[in-house]
Design a protein around this motif. Sequence first.
Motif, mmCIF file in Angstrom:
data_model
loop_
_atom_site.group_PDB
_atom_site.id
_atom_site.type_symbol
_atom_site.label_atom_id
_atom_site.label_comp_id
_atom_site.label_asym_id
_atom_site.label_seq_id
_atom_site.Cartn_x
_atom_site.Cartn_y
_atom_site.Cartn_z
ATOM 1 N N ARG A 65 0.811 -1.219 0.000
ATOM 2 C CA ARG A 65 0.000 0.000 0.000
ATOM 3 C C ARG A 65 0.848 1.275 0.000
ATOM 4 N NH1 ARG A 65 -3.731 0.390 4.927
ATOM 5 N NH2 ARG A 65 -4.071 -1.750 4.282
ATOM 6 N N TYR A 66 1.895 1.321 0.841
ATOM 7 C CA TYR A 66 2.645 2.564 1.034
ATOM 8 C C TYR A 66 4.114 2.494 0.609
ATOM 9 C CZ TYR A 66 -1.317 3.841 4.006
ATOM 10 O OH TYR A 66 -2.558 4.112 4.487
ATOM 11 N N GLY A 67 4.654 1.313 0.407
ATOM 12 C CA GLY A 67 6.079 1.172 0.137
ATOM 13 C C GLY A 67 6.863 1.133 1.446
ATOM 14 N N VAL A 110 6.426 9.849 6.515
ATOM 15 C CA VAL A 110 6.407 11.291 6.765
ATOM 16 C C VAL A 110 5.577 12.032 5.719
ATOM 17 C CG1 VAL A 110 7.825 13.368 6.943
ATOM 18 C CG2 VAL A 110 8.606 11.239 7.989
ATOM 19 N N ASN A 111 5.811 11.783 4.446
ATOM 20 C CA ASN A 111 5.097 12.520 3.394
ATOM 21 C C ASN A 111 3.598 12.245 3.387
ATOM 22 O OD1 ASN A 111 7.442 13.756 2.528
ATOM 23 N ND2 ASN A 111 7.898 12.170 1.029
ATOM 24 N N ASN A 112 3.201 11.084 3.840
ATOM 25 C CA ASN A 112 1.771 10.737 3.896
ATOM 26 C C ASN A 112 1.143 11.117 5.235
ATOM 27 O OD1 ASN A 112 2.467 9.549 1.494
ATOM 28 N ND2 ASN A 112 1.709 7.527 2.004
ATOM 29 N N ASN A 113 1.977 11.550 6.200
ATOM 30 C CA ASN A 113 1.518 11.851 7.552
ATOM 31 C C ASN A 113 0.780 10.665 8.180
ATOM 32 O OD1 ASN A 113 1.299 13.496 9.858
ATOM 33 N ND2 ASN A 113 -0.766 14.118 9.269
ATOM 34 N N CYS A 138 11.034 12.912 14.112
ATOM 35 C CA CYS A 138 11.363 12.602 12.711
ATOM 36 C C CYS A 138 12.204 13.715 12.098
ATOM 37 C CB CYS A 138 10.101 12.414 11.877
ATOM 38 S SG CYS A 138 9.156 10.925 12.262
ATOM 39 N N GLN A 139 11.896 14.943 12.454
ATOM 40 C CA GLN A 139 12.590 16.081 11.871
ATOM 41 C C GLN A 139 14.004 16.245 12.413
ATOM 42 O OE1 GLN A 139 10.354 19.710 12.298
ATOM 43 N NE2 GLN A 139 11.630 20.805 10.851
ATOM 44 N N TRP A 140 14.174 16.172 13.746
ATOM 45 C CA TRP A 140 15.448 16.520 14.363
ATOM 46 C C TRP A 140 16.053 15.426 15.240
ATOM 47 C CZ3 TRP A 140 12.325 21.282 15.902
ATOM 48 C CH2 TRP A 140 12.331 22.217 14.872
ATOM 49 N N GLY A 141 15.364 14.311 15.422
ATOM 50 C CA GLY A 141 15.863 13.293 16.349
ATOM 51 C C GLY A 141 15.504 13.660 17.777
ATOM 52 N N ASP A 142 16.064 12.904 18.709
ATOM 53 C CA ASP A 142 15.822 13.188 20.116
ATOM 54 C C ASP A 142 16.467 14.518 20.483
ATOM 55 O OD1 ASP A 142 14.684 10.680 20.166
ATOM 56 O OD2 ASP A 142 16.309 9.741 21.296
ATOM 57 N N PRO A 143 15.840 15.289 21.397
ATOM 58 C CA PRO A 143 16.450 16.563 21.783
ATOM 59 C C PRO A 143 17.760 16.335 22.530
ATOM 60 C CG PRO A 143 14.560 16.075 23.179
ATOM 61 C CD PRO A 143 14.585 15.026 22.112
ATOM 62 N N GLY A 144 18.688 17.260 22.350
ATOM 63 C CA GLY A 144 19.962 17.184 23.059
ATOM 64 C C GLY A 144 19.812 17.566 24.522
ATOM 65 N N ARG A 145 18.853 18.425 24.801
ATOM 66 C CA ARG A 145 18.551 18.840 26.171
ATOM 67 C C ARG A 145 17.049 18.764 26.366
ATOM 68 N NH1 ARG A 145 21.992 24.343 26.259
ATOM 69 N NH2 ARG A 145 23.980 23.419 25.675
#
Length: 193
Positions: A65-67, A110-113, A138-145
């Motif tokens: 369905r989505y790849g 991500v592109n399909n939300n 997804c955008q930045w990973g886990d926060p550093g702080r």
Amino acid sequence: MKTGMKFLLMAALATVLTLGVIGCGRKGRIIELDPRFSMNLAKVPYWFPDPKVPMGPVENEVLERYGPPDFIRFWWREDGSMITSSDLSGRDRETIQGNLDNMKKSWIYVNNNIEVVFSPNRMSIREQPIDEITGLLCQWGDPGRRTHLQTGGRNMETWIWVDHGWKATIENGRIVSKDRIGPGTGSGTYLLK
């Protein structure tokens, strides 16, 4: 925590997490968690799915369905809340590997939300929109702080990604603000997240 101890903890976690995240005892290529990016999400490599590793019928249906997904999310906690590397300190390699093999996972597009959440036995799925917090990961990973404050029945958190130059303020699991805090220092500046 002293820098030398942080490095040893990171090295131990990296060793454990590269042993095999997907595969659940099956032979073939593995998807690795990169603790420099996230302990909660793994970026899906170009070769996924490995043709040598048979997928179940539900997985095949989602792939048709989505790849291939963009990320695989690991549900360390039942509620899906994020962990940090310190949450795994003191656990031995076999315990962590057993957790990875048997925990609930989801595929993120991500592109399909869309996030496709698999049941632990991988026999059924639930589709849901990507929530705000997972979108940040997804955008930045886990926060550093990450700071936490609880006042008047409100859970307030501040997540900072110095490497990307962003800060998010989260109240009771919802993002209330995202602010630019500088140009960013480049990825990989913090050993532990």
